[in-house]
Design an enzyme around this catalytic site. Sequence first.
Site, mmCIF file in Angstrom:
data_model
loop_
_atom_site.group_PDB
_atom_site.id
_atom_site.type_symbol
_atom_site.label_atom_id
_atom_site.label_comp_id
_atom_site.label_asym_id
_atom_site.label_seq_id
_atom_site.Cartn_x
_atom_site.Cartn_y
_atom_site.Cartn_z
ATOM 1 N N TRP A 73 -33.150 7.921 -76.772
ATOM 2 C CA TRP A 73 -34.034 6.936 -76.148
ATOM 3 C C TRP A 73 -33.664 5.493 -76.513
ATOM 4 O O TRP A 73 -34.524 4.629 -76.580
ATOM 5 C CB TRP A 73 -35.501 7.219 -76.502
ATOM 6 C CG TRP A 73 -35.918 8.616 -76.210
ATOM 7 C CD1 TRP A 73 -36.197 9.157 -74.998
ATOM 8 C CD2 TRP A 73 -36.107 9.679 -77.160
ATOM 9 N NE1 TRP A 73 -36.537 10.484 -75.127
ATOM 10 C CE2 TRP A 73 -36.491 10.827 -76.440
ATOM 11 C CE3 TRP A 73 -35.982 9.765 -78.547
ATOM 12 C CZ2 TRP A 73 -36.760 12.050 -77.052
ATOM 13 C CZ3 TRP A 73 -36.235 10.981 -79.165
ATOM 14 C CH2 TRP A 73 -36.625 12.102 -78.425
ATOM 15 N N HIS A 74 -32.383 5.249 -76.725
ATOM 16 C CA HIS A 74 -31.931 3.909 -77.100
ATOM 17 C C HIS A 74 -31.096 3.272 -75.992
ATOM 18 O O HIS A 74 -30.139 2.568 -76.261
ATOM 19 C CB HIS A 74 -31.114 3.957 -78.403
ATOM 20 C CG HIS A 74 -31.913 4.358 -79.595
ATOM 21 N ND1 HIS A 74 -31.332 4.621 -80.825
ATOM 22 C CD2 HIS A 74 -33.252 4.550 -79.766
ATOM 23 C CE1 HIS A 74 -32.285 4.971 -81.690
ATOM 24 N NE2 HIS A 74 -33.453 4.932 -81.064
#
Length: 543
Positions: free
Chosen positions: A478-479
């Site tokens: 989720w980066h």
Amino acid sequence: MASIIIISFKFIIFISLISTTSSQNPTYSSFVVNATRLPPEDSFDYIIIGGGTAGCPLAATLSSNYRVLLLERGGVPHTDPNVMREDGFITTLRRVDSFYSPAEVFSSEEGVPNARGRVLGGSSAINAGFYSRADDEFYNRSGINFDLDLVERSYQWIENEIVFQPELQPWQSAIRDGLIEIGVRPFHGYTLQHAIGTKIGGSTFDSTGYRHSAADLLNSAVASNIKVAVHATVERILFSGTESSGSKRNAIGVVFWDTTGRYHHAMVKEQGEVILAAGAIGSPHLLLLSGIGPRSYLSSWGIPVINHSPFVGQFLYDNPRNGISFLSPTLLHHSLIQVVGITESGAYLEASSTVRPVARVHTNHRRSHSSTVYFSVASIMEKIIGPLSAGSLRLGSTEVTTNPIVRFNYFSNPVDLERCVNGTRKIGEMLRTQAMRRFRFWNHRRATFRFVGARLPVNQSSDEEMGAFCRRTVNTIWHYHGGCVVGRVVDADLKVIGVGSLRVVDGSTFSISPGTNPQATVLMLGRHMGLKILRERLQKTGV
């Protein structure tokens, strides 16, 4: 079975208790309104699109001197117990819907599931809470005109409000010991700084497991100068003039609608700005829908061209996550990331543990009864620095509620694959440490791990087999970032190139991920840019 531990109902209630502070409305509630309560038209000095990780500190900062409108398409976080509790992390990511859930899911064209925040606080309200500052190289390579004094002051402001030193859970302690054992040294103890070796980072969960997000930074806003509208979906940015006029177009406001479908216009005052803070997916998406992007591409969708900007939606990145999970012989506490191993081979190692329930039915003398048993799953994961593999974002529709189509092109750059191989080999080394021995099961006089899902290749010396593992098990951490990168879409002050009165202040401007986890840097960016904008306005007025 030794891996399953029956826990009393009273104990489960105990570990699930919500602190008394979580039931209280935060200070910022006094100026948060449902968008249905806003007038059809109003004017502000600054209109910020996206009440997320960067948008909240930015809005709070600008409100010290100017009238600010913060528009968030989701709701408020503090009314949802799963959002506000550390042990609700997985539930929040899994319980999703098309319109109102705090997490909005999407998948890349590679088929990798992902999620982004749709709640005040943005992804800082649904993430794993880990807080670690950017590496020094990030500031040099970002292209952003950072004032390092403001950077430090901004970090400190964030940390004084919402960052805590975690109390290591047993699994996290074992990860610390294992990292040190395999040579990820030195051990730095607790620090918010980025440093090669093993360290304990900060957390936005306090000692009771209660979440503090970017939304809490709104408590520092000047209430009389700010309006926060939730369930406000921005459809497009408005611009002055026409394309044929030949003069530079300026952002003059936005059009948004509320949950009843009613439209609202918010306009900016003289010297004001529209600021996009909708994230790596939302910001390039809204620029395209508003007419800023490749001319021929926008025309093919029937979107009037405001400014030809060929790189909107390009250079989109996601840090791939790879790892393994296994059952624990003993029940572990639920823990999200607290410890990180920062290696010299281009990979970061982190870990988590979860407690999962299973209902069991027992039949005895024609009577049945059920009980709930609990077991723990421990996970070790790695992500790579960078990454260098770039993807893109394109429209799936001209409707703002339709997710754009994204492709991250994981491991298209061979350096990324090499770094993943390095990181997964470190996981293999971890599994062979003394620190991990107590997580093995004894079976037929052998101690083995009981893996859940993929396991590392047997021949971990083979680059080919380890590379295949990386490709086969790729997931997101989720980066994701990029899509409005500096030097292509925005300038060093994050102003959109080719138009006036419009900036992008979020992770979409990054071409590399800052350090191990971007949350701290994106929070800092919101505060830093707010302070810079205030300083610019003061210099213009000569005050």
